[in-house]
Design a protein around this motif. Structure first.
Motif, PDB file in Angstrom:
ATOM      1  N   VAL A 157       0.841  -1.205   0.000  1.00 18.27           N
ATOM      2  CA  VAL A 157       0.000   0.000   0.000  1.00 18.27           C
ATOM      3  C   VAL A 157       0.875   1.252   0.000  1.00 18.27           C
ATOM      4  O   VAL A 157       1.628   1.513   0.937  1.00 18.27           O
ATOM      5  N   CYS A 158       0.773   2.029  -1.066  1.00 22.89           N
ATOM      6  CA  CYS A 158       1.559   3.255  -1.154  1.00 22.89           C
ATOM      7  C   CYS A 158       1.139   4.225  -0.054  1.00 22.89           C
ATOM      8  O   CYS A 158      -0.050   4.395   0.219  1.00 22.89           O
ATOM      9  N   ARG A 159       2.119   4.890   0.558  1.00 23.48           N
ATOM     10  CA  ARG A 159       1.802   5.788   1.669  1.00 23.48           C
ATOM     11  C   ARG A 159       1.281   7.136   1.179  1.00 23.48           C
ATOM     12  O   ARG A 159       0.854   7.957   1.973  1.00 23.48           O
ATOM     13  N   HIS A 160       1.304   7.378  -0.116  1.00 21.74           N
ATOM     14  CA  HIS A 160       0.818   8.659  -0.627  1.00 21.74           C
ATOM     15  C   HIS A 160      -0.710   8.666  -0.718  1.00 21.74           C
ATOM     16  O   HIS A 160      -1.366   9.338   0.047  1.00 21.74           O
ATOM     17  N   ALA A 161      -1.250   7.904  -1.641  1.00 16.77           N
ATOM     18  CA  ALA A 161      -2.716   7.856  -1.768  1.00 16.77           C
ATOM     19  C   ALA A 161      -3.196   6.409  -1.814  1.00 16.77           C
ATOM     20  O   ALA A 161      -4.250   6.109  -2.362  1.00 16.77           O
ATOM     21  N   PHE A 162      -2.398   5.521  -1.228  1.00 17.60           N
ATOM     22  CA  PHE A 162      -2.796   4.124  -0.990  1.00 17.60           C
ATOM     23  C   PHE A 162      -2.966   3.277  -2.253  1.00 17.60           C
ATOM     24  O   PHE A 162      -3.753   2.335  -2.280  1.00 17.60           O
ATOM     25  N   ALA A 163      -2.231   3.602  -3.291  1.00 20.12           N
ATOM     26  CA  ALA A 163      -2.300   2.781  -4.504  1.00 20.12           C
ATOM     27  C   ALA A 163      -1.708   1.400  -4.232  1.00 20.12           C
ATOM     28  O   ALA A 163      -0.845   1.246  -3.370  1.00 20.12           O
ATOM     29  N   PRO A 164      -2.165   0.394  -4.986  1.00 19.49           N
ATOM     30  CA  PRO A 164      -1.543  -0.942  -4.880  1.00 19.49           C
ATOM     31  C   PRO A 164      -0.205  -0.945  -5.609  1.00 19.49           C
ATOM     32  O   PRO A 164      -0.155  -0.819  -6.825  1.00 19.49           O
ATOM     33  N   VAL A 176       8.028   1.299  -8.193  1.00 15.16           N
ATOM     34  CA  VAL A 176       7.506   2.632  -8.472  1.00 15.16           C
ATOM     35  C   VAL A 176       5.986   2.598  -8.487  1.00 15.16           C
ATOM     36  O   VAL A 176       5.374   1.788  -9.193  1.00 15.16           O
ATOM     37  N   CYS A 177       5.387   3.463  -7.688  1.00 14.25           N
ATOM     38  CA  CYS A 177       3.928   3.458  -7.550  1.00 14.25           C
ATOM     39  C   CYS A 177       3.236   3.813  -8.870  1.00 14.25           C
ATOM     40  O   CYS A 177       3.657   4.718  -9.577  1.00 14.25           O
ATOM     41  N   PRO A 178       2.160   3.090  -9.193  1.00  5.99           N
ATOM     42  CA  PRO A 178       1.497   3.307 -10.477  1.00  5.99           C
ATOM     43  C   PRO A 178       0.767   4.655 -10.560  1.00  5.99           C
ATOM     44  O   PRO A 178       0.492   5.138 -11.660  1.00  5.99           O
ATOM     45  N   TRP A 179       0.420   5.246  -9.429  1.00  9.44           N
ATOM     46  CA  TRP A 179      -0.423   6.435  -9.507  1.00  9.44           C
ATOM     47  C   TRP A 179       0.367   7.737  -9.641  1.00  9.44           C
ATOM     48  O   TRP A 179       0.117   8.527 -10.533  1.00  9.44           O
ATOM     49  N   HIS A 180       1.309   7.975  -8.731  1.00  5.71           N
ATOM     50  CA  HIS A 180       2.020   9.258  -8.786  1.00  5.71           C
ATOM     51  C   HIS A 180       3.530   9.076  -8.713  1.00  5.71           C
ATOM     52  O   HIS A 180       4.253  10.005  -8.406  1.00  5.71           O
ATOM     53  N   GLY A 181       3.956   7.852  -8.921  1.00  8.90           N
ATOM     54  CA  GLY A 181       5.388   7.634  -9.115  1.00  8.90           C
ATOM     55  C   GLY A 181       6.288   7.629  -7.887  1.00  8.90           C
ATOM     56  O   GLY A 181       7.505   7.710  -8.029  1.00  8.90           O
ATOM     57  N   TRP A 182       5.743   7.541  -6.694  1.00 11.01           N
ATOM     58  CA  TRP A 182       6.637   7.444  -5.532  1.00 11.01           C
ATOM     59  C   TRP A 182       7.463   6.164  -5.681  1.00 11.01           C
ATOM     60  O   TRP A 182       6.940   5.116  -6.084  1.00 11.01           O
ATOM     61  N   ARG A 183       8.736   6.294  -5.305  1.00  9.76           N
ATOM     62  CA  ARG A 183       9.645   5.148  -5.451  1.00  9.76           C
ATOM     63  C   ARG A 183       9.970   4.569  -4.089  1.00  9.76           C
ATOM     64  O   ARG A 183      10.345   5.290  -3.168  1.00  9.76           O
TER      65      ARG A 183
HETATM   66  S1  FES Z   1      -0.606   6.864  -4.490  1.00 10.29           S
HETATM   67 FE1  FES Z   1       1.418   6.197  -4.725  1.00 10.29          FE
HETATM   68  S2  FES Z   1       2.399   7.965  -5.455  1.00 10.29           S
HETATM   69 FE2  FES Z   1       0.388   8.623  -5.108  1.00 10.29          FE
END
Ligand code: FES
Lengths: 220, 81
Positions: A157-164, A176-183
């Protein structure tokens, strides 16, 4: 494989469907053939009465989401518990490396919550280098990642907006997160955003399986 | 000793447990949870959950000892067989 049950489903049909399914999770039918047949006979009775092959040693509680988790073979829902027991609750399925399943029949010792357990999550061949996949172990969603011949496990679970995270891509040791690219560094879960690291779990390859070490969750 | 067995009519381990108790001449009460309906069933499920931390069967209660699953060694030990 698609699960199709029909009128006249037999023990052999159940075996044909369940065997390969369990195998991919590192399990096999118990070595006690008569016992296996007896359990599967019971499952046929349950199938006829309740419309699906619910585990014959568990009771439906009436909540479809919960009841789904006891449709046999229910291994994926209880990966950590079964890895600790080395079998499913009843002993119909045992871990691949158990040679004599007779001792595991029937006894259900609840492992201590918090016990560290190596949980097989998939076959190495199902996780190509440079890819990630999602597995649920107990209540935890994990991304299992392969980089070359190394494997890693971290919260999915991404800590930014909880993307898988498993839906993102692998770049070297970064997931690399699929939604906003956090690594996220798969080795330690760190990211370059403050206080946003994710939890990691030890992972390894053994006998063609990917195993992740997790603390056993509370009994369900 | 007061012995109560919570089981399911379809469960092979419940059958084994019954057979084991019967073979040793142990008397016990039994609830076949899957054959109950409505509130009665719910109450039995709640009780099993409370006793065993789950919904696995059989659950054998002997005074304040609880055995989950068919466990000959434990039964022999607790029931003095
Ligand atoms: S939800 Fe993962 S970068 Fe935004």
């Amino acid at each position: 494989m698609r699960r199709v049950f029909f009128e006249g489903t037999t023990v052999d049909d159940l075996k044909a469907y369940m065997g390969p399914f369990a195998e991919r999770l590192g399990y096999k039918f118990n070595t006690e053939i008569e016992f296996v047949d007896e359990v599967l006979e019971s499952e046929l009775v349950v199938l006829e009465r309740d419309g699906d092959v619910y585990c014959p040693c568990r009771v439906r509680v009436g909540d479809p989401k919960e009841d789904l988790k006891i449709v046999c073979p229910c291994i994926p829902f209880y990966l950590d518990e079964f890895a600790a027991l080395r079998k499913c609750w009843c002993g119909l399925f045992i871990r691949e490396d158990v040679e004599d399943g007779a001792d595991l029949i029937g006894v259900i010792e609840q492992p201590e919550p918090g016990t560290q357990v190596d949980v097989p999550v998939c076959l190495v061949e199902d996780l190509q280098p440079g890819t990630a996949r999602h597995v649920k172990v107990g209540k935890v969603d994990l991304a299992v990642v392969r980089v070359g011949e190394e494997v890693f496990a971290l919260s999915n679970v991404c800590r930014h907006a909880f993307a898988p995270l498993d839906e993102g891509f692998v770049d070297g040791y970064a997931l690399v997160c699929p939604w906003h690219g956090w690594r996220y560094d798969v080795r330690d879960g760190t990211t370059d955003h403050p206080n946003a690291d994710v939890r990691t779990f030890p992972a390894m390859i053994r006998n063609g399986e990917v195993l992740v070490t997790v603390p056993l969750g509370r009994a369900r | 000793m007061k012995i109560h067995l919570y089981g399911l009519s379809t469960c092979p381990y419940c059958r084994m447990t019954k057979r084991y108790l019967d073979d040793h001449g142990i008397t016990y009460d039994m609830t076949e949870v899957d054959l109950l309906d409505g509130d009665e069933k719910q109450a039995a499920i709640d009780e099993v959950k409370r006793l065993s931390n789950g919904t696995s069967f059989p659950v054998l209660v002997a005074d304040d000892e609880v055995i989950v699953g068919f466990n000959k060694t434990k039964m022999a030990d607790i029931l003095g067989i």
